[in-house]
Design a protein around this motif. Structure first.
Motif, PDB file in Angstrom:
ATOM      1  N   VAL A  52     -35.738 111.208 -85.992  1.00 45.02           N
ATOM      2  CA  VAL A  52     -36.929 110.395 -85.754  1.00 45.02           C
ATOM      3  C   VAL A  52     -36.510 109.244 -84.855  1.00 45.02           C
ATOM      4  O   VAL A  52     -35.838 108.329 -85.288  1.00 45.02           O
ATOM      5  CB  VAL A  52     -37.509 109.851 -87.072  1.00 45.02           C
ATOM      6  CG1 VAL A  52     -38.687 108.943 -86.806  1.00 45.02           C
ATOM      7  CG2 VAL A  52     -37.876 110.984 -87.989  1.00 45.02           C
ATOM      8  N   VAL A  53     -36.895 109.337 -83.590  1.00 41.43           N
ATOM      9  CA  VAL A  53     -36.552 108.289 -82.635  1.00 41.43           C
ATOM     10  C   VAL A  53     -37.781 107.983 -81.804  1.00 41.43           C
ATOM     11  O   VAL A  53     -38.379 108.866 -81.203  1.00 41.43           O
ATOM     12  CB  VAL A  53     -35.405 108.727 -81.694  1.00 41.43           C
ATOM     13  CG1 VAL A  53     -35.102 107.634 -80.697  1.00 41.43           C
ATOM     14  CG2 VAL A  53     -34.168 109.087 -82.481  1.00 41.43           C
ATOM     15  N   THR A  54     -38.173 106.736 -81.797  1.00 43.74           N
ATOM     16  CA  THR A  54     -39.247 106.277 -80.926  1.00 43.74           C
ATOM     17  C   THR A  54     -38.682 105.114 -80.124  1.00 43.74           C
ATOM     18  O   THR A  54     -38.751 103.964 -80.542  1.00 43.74           O
ATOM     19  CB  THR A  54     -40.473 105.823 -81.745  1.00 43.74           C
ATOM     20  OG1 THR A  54     -40.822 106.875 -82.641  1.00 43.74           O
ATOM     21  CG2 THR A  54     -41.649 105.513 -80.852  1.00 43.74           C
ATOM     22  N   PRO A  55     -38.052 105.410 -78.964  1.00 46.82           N
ATOM     23  CA  PRO A  55     -37.399 104.347 -78.224  1.00 46.82           C
ATOM     24  C   PRO A  55     -38.342 103.285 -77.681  1.00 46.82           C
ATOM     25  O   PRO A  55     -37.994 102.137 -77.590  1.00 46.82           O
ATOM     26  CB  PRO A  55     -36.680 105.066 -77.090  1.00 46.82           C
ATOM     27  CG  PRO A  55     -37.292 106.417 -77.019  1.00 46.82           C
ATOM     28  CD  PRO A  55     -37.944 106.702 -78.347  1.00 46.82           C
ATOM     29  N   PHE A  56     -39.555 103.675 -77.321  1.00 42.70           N
ATOM     30  CA  PHE A  56     -40.509 102.737 -76.772  1.00 42.70           C
ATOM     31  C   PHE A  56     -41.826 102.902 -77.502  1.00 42.70           C
ATOM     32  O   PHE A  56     -42.181 104.010 -77.886  1.00 42.70           O
ATOM     33  CB  PHE A  56     -40.728 102.987 -75.282  1.00 42.70           C
ATOM     34  CG  PHE A  56     -39.487 102.877 -74.480  1.00 42.70           C
ATOM     35  CD1 PHE A  56     -38.905 101.642 -74.225  1.00 42.70           C
ATOM     36  CD2 PHE A  56     -38.856 104.012 -73.988  1.00 42.70           C
ATOM     37  CE1 PHE A  56     -37.746 101.550 -73.496  1.00 42.70           C
ATOM     38  CE2 PHE A  56     -37.693 103.917 -73.260  1.00 42.70           C
ATOM     39  CZ  PHE A  56     -37.122 102.682 -73.010  1.00 42.70           C
ATOM     40  N   PRO A  57     -42.602 101.828 -77.669  1.00 41.27           N
ATOM     41  CA  PRO A  57     -43.918 101.979 -78.303  1.00 41.27           C
ATOM     42  C   PRO A  57     -44.793 102.887 -77.448  1.00 41.27           C
ATOM     43  O   PRO A  57     -44.814 102.766 -76.223  1.00 41.27           O
ATOM     44  CB  PRO A  57     -44.474 100.568 -78.339  1.00 41.27           C
ATOM     45  CG  PRO A  57     -43.318  99.673 -78.098  1.00 41.27           C
ATOM     46  CD  PRO A  57     -42.282 100.467 -77.364  1.00 41.27           C
ATOM     47  N   LEU A  58     -45.475 103.810 -78.074  1.00 43.19           N
ATOM     48  CA  LEU A  58     -46.362 104.712 -77.361  1.00 43.19           C
ATOM     49  C   LEU A  58     -47.732 104.077 -77.236  1.00 43.19           C
ATOM     50  O   LEU A  58     -48.234 103.472 -78.187  1.00 43.19           O
ATOM     51  CB  LEU A  58     -46.450 106.044 -78.087  1.00 43.19           C
ATOM     52  CG  LEU A  58     -45.129 106.797 -78.228  1.00 43.19           C
ATOM     53  CD1 LEU A  58     -45.318 108.031 -79.109  1.00 43.19           C
ATOM     54  CD2 LEU A  58     -44.589 107.201 -76.881  1.00 43.19           C
ATOM     55  N   PRO A  59     -48.366 104.212 -76.071  1.00 43.83           N
ATOM     56  CA  PRO A  59     -49.692 103.617 -75.918  1.00 43.83           C
ATOM     57  C   PRO A  59     -50.713 104.349 -76.792  1.00 43.83           C
ATOM     58  O   PRO A  59     -50.603 105.538 -77.024  1.00 43.83           O
ATOM     59  CB  PRO A  59     -50.007 103.807 -74.426  1.00 43.83           C
ATOM     60  CG  PRO A  59     -49.116 104.901 -73.982  1.00 43.83           C
ATOM     61  CD  PRO A  59     -47.908 104.886 -74.871  1.00 43.83           C
ATOM     62  N   ALA A  60     -51.681 103.600 -77.271  1.00 48.49           N
ATOM     63  CA  ALA A  60     -52.722 104.183 -78.112  1.00 48.49           C
ATOM     64  C   ALA A  60     -53.664 105.001 -77.238  1.00 48.49           C
ATOM     65  O   ALA A  60     -53.898 104.685 -76.069  1.00 48.49           O
ATOM     66  CB  ALA A  60     -53.486 103.079 -78.823  1.00 48.49           C
ATOM     67  N   LYS A  61     -54.205 106.050 -77.819  1.00 46.91           N
ATOM     68  CA  LYS A  61     -55.164 106.886 -77.098  1.00 46.91           C
ATOM     69  C   LYS A  61     -56.501 106.155 -77.027  1.00 46.91           C
ATOM     70  O   LYS A  61     -56.958 105.586 -78.014  1.00 46.91           O
ATOM     71  CB  LYS A  61     -55.356 108.226 -77.799  1.00 46.91           C
ATOM     72  CG  LYS A  61     -54.130 109.085 -77.768  1.00 46.91           C
ATOM     73  CD  LYS A  61     -54.398 110.410 -78.452  1.00 46.91           C
ATOM     74  CE  LYS A  61     -53.159 111.266 -78.442  1.00 46.91           C
ATOM     75  NZ  LYS A  61     -53.377 112.547 -79.109  1.00 46.91           N
ATOM     76  N   PRO A  62     -57.136 106.170 -75.833  1.00 43.25           N
ATOM     77  CA  PRO A  62     -58.445 105.533 -75.746  1.00 43.25           C
ATOM     78  C   PRO A  62     -59.476 106.306 -76.553  1.00 43.25           C
ATOM     79  O   PRO A  62     -59.415 107.525 -76.631  1.00 43.25           O
ATOM     80  CB  PRO A  62     -58.772 105.563 -74.243  1.00 43.25           C
ATOM     81  CG  PRO A  62     -57.835 106.539 -73.640  1.00 43.25           C
ATOM     82  CD  PRO A  62     -56.685 106.717 -74.584  1.00 43.25           C
ATOM     83  N   ARG A  63     -60.395 105.602 -77.147  1.00 39.61           N
ATOM     84  CA  ARG A  63     -61.417 106.262 -77.979  1.00 39.61           C
ATOM     85  C   ARG A  63     -62.707 106.390 -77.252  1.00 39.61           C
ATOM     86  O   ARG A  63     -63.102 105.747 -76.423  1.00 39.61           O
ATOM     87  CB  ARG A  63     -61.621 105.491 -79.268  1.00 39.61           C
ATOM     88  CG  ARG A  63     -60.390 105.580 -80.091  1.00 39.61           C
ATOM     89  CD  ARG A  63     -60.621 104.844 -81.404  1.00 39.61           C
ATOM     90  NE  ARG A  63     -59.367 104.831 -82.108  1.00 39.61           N
ATOM     91  CZ  ARG A  63     -59.239 105.238 -83.349  1.00 39.61           C
ATOM     92  NH1 ARG A  63     -60.251 105.681 -84.006  1.00 39.61           N
ATOM     93  NH2 ARG A  63     -58.086 105.184 -83.941  1.00 39.61           N
TER      94      ARG A  63
END
Length: 106
Positions: free
Chosen positions: A95-106
């Motif tokens: 489990v690696v998330t090196p950078f915050p992922l952008p949220a999906k637009p709704r």
């Protein structure tokens, strides 16, 4: 003489954590295992392991972890420290998330 080093594998919130520690014992709290003197890599260079950094942020100021016996998967006495990891309990993938992922637009 070098101090004993342990690799402790345990479950935490649906993930499998692998940490290294110098002290592992049955605790004064019944049903818990004491894990103390956690060992983290000290990176002086440019390359930083995001998982090691995340574990250091979470457990860096911890003197002793009191882990429920049921969460312990394995305790191994090892010669040298390997890489600390966090794995998904179901798939076993890191489990690696090196950078915050952008949220999906709704």
């Amino acid at each position: 003489m070098a101090k004993t080093l342990y690799k402790v594998t345990f479950l935490n919130t649906g993930k499998v954590y692998e940490l290294y520690a110098r002290h592992v014992a049955s605790g004064a709290l019944w049903g818990f295992v004491e894990v103390g003197e956690l060992v983290f890599d000290l990176h002086d260079g440019v390359v930083i392991d995001p998982t090691e950094e995340r574990l250091r942020d979470e457990f860096g100021n911890t003197r002793t972890l009191h882990l429920p016996m049921q969460s312990i998967v394995r305790v191994e006495e090892v010669e040298r420290k390997g890489q600390s990891v966090i794995r998904d309990a179901a798939t076993g993938e890191k489990v690696v998330t090196p950078f915050p992922l952008p949220a999906k637009p709704r």
